[in-house]
Design a protein around this motif. Sequence first.
Motif, PDB file in Angstrom:
ATOM      1  N   PHE A  36      -8.839   0.501  -7.173  1.00  0.00           N
ATOM      2  CA  PHE A  36      -9.484   1.372  -6.199  1.00  0.00           C
ATOM      3  C   PHE A  36      -8.594   2.594  -6.016  1.00  0.00           C
ATOM      4  CE2 PHE A  36     -10.691   2.963  -2.041  1.00  0.00           C
ATOM      5  CZ  PHE A  36     -12.071   2.808  -2.047  1.00  0.00           C
ATOM      6  N   THR A  37      -9.172   3.788  -6.132  1.00  0.00           N
ATOM      7  CA  THR A  37      -8.406   5.026  -6.009  1.00  0.00           C
ATOM      8  C   THR A  37      -8.937   5.867  -4.857  1.00  0.00           C
ATOM      9  OG1 THR A  37      -7.927   5.021  -8.376  1.00  0.00           O
ATOM     10  CG2 THR A  37      -7.662   7.113  -7.215  1.00  0.00           C
ATOM     11  N   ILE A  38      -8.014   6.358  -4.054  1.00  0.00           N
ATOM     12  CA  ILE A  38      -8.329   7.261  -2.942  1.00  0.00           C
ATOM     13  C   ILE A  38      -7.798   8.646  -3.321  1.00  0.00           C
ATOM     14  CG2 ILE A  38      -7.953   7.756  -0.503  1.00  0.00           C
ATOM     15  CD1 ILE A  38      -7.316   4.661  -0.245  1.00  0.00           C
ATOM     16  N   CYS A  39      -8.710   9.586  -3.542  1.00  0.00           N
ATOM     17  CA  CYS A  39      -8.358  10.988  -3.828  1.00  0.00           C
ATOM     18  C   CYS A  39      -9.190  11.865  -2.897  1.00  0.00           C
ATOM     19  CB  CYS A  39      -8.640  11.347  -5.288  1.00  0.00           C
ATOM     20  SG  CYS A  39      -7.414  10.762  -6.441  1.00  0.00           S
ATOM     21  N   PRO A  40      -8.674  12.134  -1.686  1.00  0.00           N
ATOM     22  CA  PRO A  40      -9.447  12.873  -0.683  1.00  0.00           C
ATOM     23  C   PRO A  40      -9.787  14.299  -1.108  1.00  0.00           C
ATOM     24  CG  PRO A  40      -7.597  11.736   0.328  1.00  0.00           C
ATOM     25  CD  PRO A  40      -7.401  11.677  -1.158  1.00  0.00           C
ATOM     26  N   ASN A  41     -10.983  14.728  -0.696  1.00  0.00           N
ATOM     27  CA  ASN A  41     -11.420  16.113  -0.911  1.00  0.00           C
ATOM     28  C   ASN A  41     -10.755  17.076   0.063  1.00  0.00           C
ATOM     29  OD1 ASN A  41     -13.176  15.636  -3.047  1.00  0.00           O
ATOM     30  ND2 ASN A  41     -14.881  15.170  -1.682  1.00  0.00           N
ATOM     31  N   GLU A  42     -10.387  16.578   1.234  1.00  0.00           N
ATOM     32  CA  GLU A  42      -9.798  17.422   2.268  1.00  0.00           C
ATOM     33  C   GLU A  42      -8.357  17.787   1.911  1.00  0.00           C
ATOM     34  OE1 GLU A  42     -10.228  15.906   6.273  1.00  0.00           O
ATOM     35  OE2 GLU A  42     -12.022  14.810   5.670  1.00  0.00           O
ATOM     36  N   ILE A  43      -7.895  18.928   2.416  1.00  0.00           N
ATOM     37  CA  ILE A  43      -6.514  19.347   2.212  1.00  0.00           C
ATOM     38  C   ILE A  43      -5.594  18.372   2.942  1.00  0.00           C
ATOM     39  CG2 ILE A  43      -4.829  21.156   2.696  1.00  0.00           C
ATOM     40  CD1 ILE A  43      -7.138  23.174   2.394  1.00  0.00           C
ATOM     41  N   HIS A  44      -4.597  17.874   2.231  1.00  0.00           N
ATOM     42  CA  HIS A  44      -3.647  16.929   2.806  1.00  0.00           C
ATOM     43  C   HIS A  44      -2.349  16.972   2.003  1.00  0.00           C
ATOM     44  CE1 HIS A  44      -5.362  14.744  -0.555  1.00  0.00           C
ATOM     45  NE2 HIS A  44      -4.288  13.994  -0.547  1.00  0.00           N
ATOM     46  N   GLN A  45      -1.284  16.455   2.595  1.00  0.00           N
ATOM     47  CA  GLN A  45      -0.010  16.333   1.891  1.00  0.00           C
ATOM     48  C   GLN A  45       0.429  14.888   1.772  1.00  0.00           C
ATOM     49  OE1 GLN A  45       3.237  19.051   2.464  1.00  0.00           O
ATOM     50  NE2 GLN A  45       1.966  20.379   3.734  1.00  0.00           N
ATOM     51  N   CYS A  46      -0.255  14.002   2.482  1.00  0.00           N
ATOM     52  CA  CYS A  46       0.158  12.604   2.484  1.00  0.00           C
ATOM     53  C   CYS A  46      -1.045  11.710   2.775  1.00  0.00           C
ATOM     54  CB  CYS A  46       1.233  12.390   3.558  1.00  0.00           C
ATOM     55  SG  CYS A  46       2.001  10.762   3.530  1.00  0.00           S
ATOM     56  N   ILE A  47      -1.108  10.581   2.095  1.00  0.00           N
ATOM     57  CA  ILE A  47      -2.065   9.518   2.402  1.00  0.00           C
ATOM     58  C   ILE A  47      -1.231   8.347   2.909  1.00  0.00           C
ATOM     59  CG2 ILE A  47      -3.824   7.938   1.530  1.00  0.00           C
ATOM     60  CD1 ILE A  47      -4.211   9.985  -0.800  1.00  0.00           C
ATOM     61  N   ILE A  48      -1.589   7.842   4.071  1.00  0.00           N
ATOM     62  CA  ILE A  48      -0.866   6.733   4.686  1.00  0.00           C
ATOM     63  C   ILE A  48      -1.811   5.540   4.722  1.00  0.00           C
ATOM     64  CG2 ILE A  48       0.349   5.921   6.737  1.00  0.00           C
ATOM     65  CD1 ILE A  48       0.450   9.084   7.417  1.00  0.00           C
ATOM     66  N   MET A  49      -1.391   4.429   4.108  1.00  0.00           N
ATOM     67  CA  MET A  49      -2.199   3.210   4.133  1.00  0.00           C
ATOM     68  C   MET A  49      -1.407   2.109   4.825  1.00  0.00           C
ATOM     69  SD  MET A  49      -4.027   0.984   1.130  1.00  0.00           S
ATOM     70  CE  MET A  49      -5.621   1.793   1.262  1.00  0.00           C
ATOM     71  N   ASN A  50      -2.035   1.496   5.826  1.00  0.00           N
ATOM     72  CA  ASN A  50      -1.440   0.379   6.550  1.00  0.00           C
ATOM     73  C   ASN A  50      -2.277  -0.868   6.318  1.00  0.00           C
ATOM     74  OD1 ASN A  50       0.748   1.671   8.114  1.00  0.00           O
ATOM     75  ND2 ASN A  50      -0.949   2.843   8.971  1.00  0.00           N
ATOM     76  N   LEU A  51      -1.648  -1.905   5.801  1.00  0.00           N
ATOM     77  CA  LEU A  51      -2.340  -3.185   5.687  1.00  0.00           C
ATOM     78  C   LEU A  51      -2.265  -3.884   7.027  1.00  0.00           C
ATOM     79  CD1 LEU A  51      -1.803  -2.561   2.603  1.00  0.00           C
ATOM     80  CD2 LEU A  51      -1.967  -5.023   2.336  1.00  0.00           C
ATOM     81  N   GLU A  52      -3.436  -4.109   7.638  1.00  0.00           N
ATOM     82  CA  GLU A  52      -3.473  -4.850   8.898  1.00  0.00           C
ATOM     83  C   GLU A  52      -3.042  -6.292   8.641  1.00  0.00           C
ATOM     84  OE1 GLU A  52      -6.909  -6.519  11.705  1.00  0.00           O
ATOM     85  OE2 GLU A  52      -6.837  -4.335  11.597  1.00  0.00           O
ATOM     86  N   TYR A  53      -3.489  -6.851   7.521  1.00  0.00           N
ATOM     87  CA  TYR A  53      -3.054  -8.176   7.085  1.00  0.00           C
ATOM     88  C   TYR A  53      -3.245  -8.280   5.580  1.00  0.00           C
ATOM     89  CZ  TYR A  53      -7.975  -9.497   6.724  1.00  0.00           C
ATOM     90  OH  TYR A  53      -9.294  -9.536   6.384  1.00  0.00           O
ATOM     91  N   PHE A  54      -2.501  -9.181   4.972  1.00  0.00           N
ATOM     92  CA  PHE A  54      -2.744  -9.571   3.589  1.00  0.00           C
ATOM     93  C   PHE A  54      -2.378 -11.037   3.453  1.00  0.00           C
ATOM     94  CE2 PHE A  54       1.592  -7.982   3.648  1.00  0.00           C
ATOM     95  CZ  PHE A  54       2.311  -8.870   2.852  1.00  0.00           C
ATOM     96  N   ASN A  55      -3.193 -11.761   2.714  1.00  0.00           N
ATOM     97  CA  ASN A  55      -2.955 -13.170   2.454  1.00  0.00           C
ATOM     98  C   ASN A  55      -3.345 -13.426   1.007  1.00  0.00           C
ATOM     99  OD1 ASN A  55      -2.373 -15.858   2.639  1.00  0.00           O
ATOM    100  ND2 ASN A  55      -4.078 -16.379   3.979  1.00  0.00           N
ATOM    101  N   TRP A 123      -6.598   3.564   5.861  1.00  0.00           N
ATOM    102  CA  TRP A 123      -5.890   4.735   5.341  1.00  0.00           C
ATOM    103  C   TRP A 123      -6.349   5.975   6.073  1.00  0.00           C
ATOM    104  CZ3 TRP A 123     -10.238   3.326   2.447  1.00  0.00           C
ATOM    105  CH2 TRP A 123     -11.115   4.359   2.105  1.00  0.00           C
ATOM    106  N   GLU A 124      -5.443   6.957   6.094  1.00  0.00           N
ATOM    107  CA  GLU A 124      -5.746   8.254   6.682  1.00  0.00           C
ATOM    108  C   GLU A 124      -4.887   9.311   6.009  1.00  0.00           C
ATOM    109  OE1 GLU A 124      -4.858   8.149  10.848  1.00  0.00           O
ATOM    110  OE2 GLU A 124      -2.757   7.679  10.539  1.00  0.00           O
ATOM    111  N   CYS A 125      -5.361  10.544   6.074  1.00  0.00           N
ATOM    112  CA  CYS A 125      -4.625  11.672   5.512  1.00  0.00           C
ATOM    113  C   CYS A 125      -3.802  12.348   6.597  1.00  0.00           C
ATOM    114  CB  CYS A 125      -5.589  12.720   4.952  1.00  0.00           C
ATOM    115  SG  CYS A 125      -6.537  12.162   3.546  1.00  0.00           S
ATOM    116  N   SER A 126      -2.769  13.046   6.156  1.00  0.00           N
ATOM    117  CA  SER A 126      -1.956  13.852   7.046  1.00  0.00           C
ATOM    118  C   SER A 126      -1.721  15.199   6.369  1.00  0.00           C
ATOM    119  CB  SER A 126      -0.615  13.165   7.303  1.00  0.00           C
ATOM    120  OG  SER A 126       0.254  14.032   7.989  1.00  0.00           O
ATOM    121  N   ILE A 127      -1.740  16.255   7.182  1.00  0.00           N
ATOM    122  CA  ILE A 127      -1.417  17.567   6.622  1.00  0.00           C
ATOM    123  C   ILE A 127       0.097  17.758   6.546  1.00  0.00           C
ATOM    124  CG2 ILE A 127      -3.570  18.676   7.283  1.00  0.00           C
ATOM    125  CD1 ILE A 127      -2.063  19.917   9.671  1.00  0.00           C
ATOM    126  N   GLU A 128       0.846  16.845   7.165  1.00  0.00           N
ATOM    127  CA  GLU A 128       2.310  16.862   7.099  1.00  0.00           C
ATOM    128  C   GLU A 128       2.765  16.124   5.837  1.00  0.00           C
ATOM    129  OE1 GLU A 128       4.187  18.490   9.342  1.00  0.00           O
ATOM    130  OE2 GLU A 128       2.310  19.085  10.306  1.00  0.00           O
TER     131      GLU A 128
END
Length: 155
Positions: A36-55, A123-128
């Motif tokens: 699975f690939t995340i390539c946002p259309n919006e201008i960003h400098q960072c993609i942050i992904m947090n796993l709420e859980y993994f098992n 996941w979410e994008c950041s302009i920072e």
Amino acid sequence: MNEVNITEGMSDDCSGILYDSGGPNGDYSSNEDFTFTICPNEIHQCIIMNLEYFNLEEFGDEMIFYDGPDTNSPIISTLGQSFSSFTAYGGSGVCHTVYATECLTIQFTSDNVNTFEGFKAFWECSIEPCDVLQPLNIESNATVEAIESAISSAL
């Protein structure tokens, strides 16, 4: 917020929720190999992904995170059976965070032995620019004082 399943292959959204193939209420299956690939259309400098859980099945199933548009990109981290220097060993946990620049690719594979509840990630994008913490390397024979000193100096 867009909710997607790893079987959908990609998203160009700047935020979303990603589930394993079983979705929010089911287990993943045996013998899976999804990317699975995340390539946002919006201008960003960072993609942050947090796993709420993994098992995941320990030593049988694996998630690999890549900083880029495909599995030829640099590896950020691995959960599961791989033994790279950025691996979270064991099969389950919470709050695993990864940072990517332009795109983030996630590869999930499972063997034919056991299946578990899988994962849920936001996941979410950041302009920072990405603010990635560097891992601490502590020798196995380090004293408590040396470990406390290494952690204090990293803060």
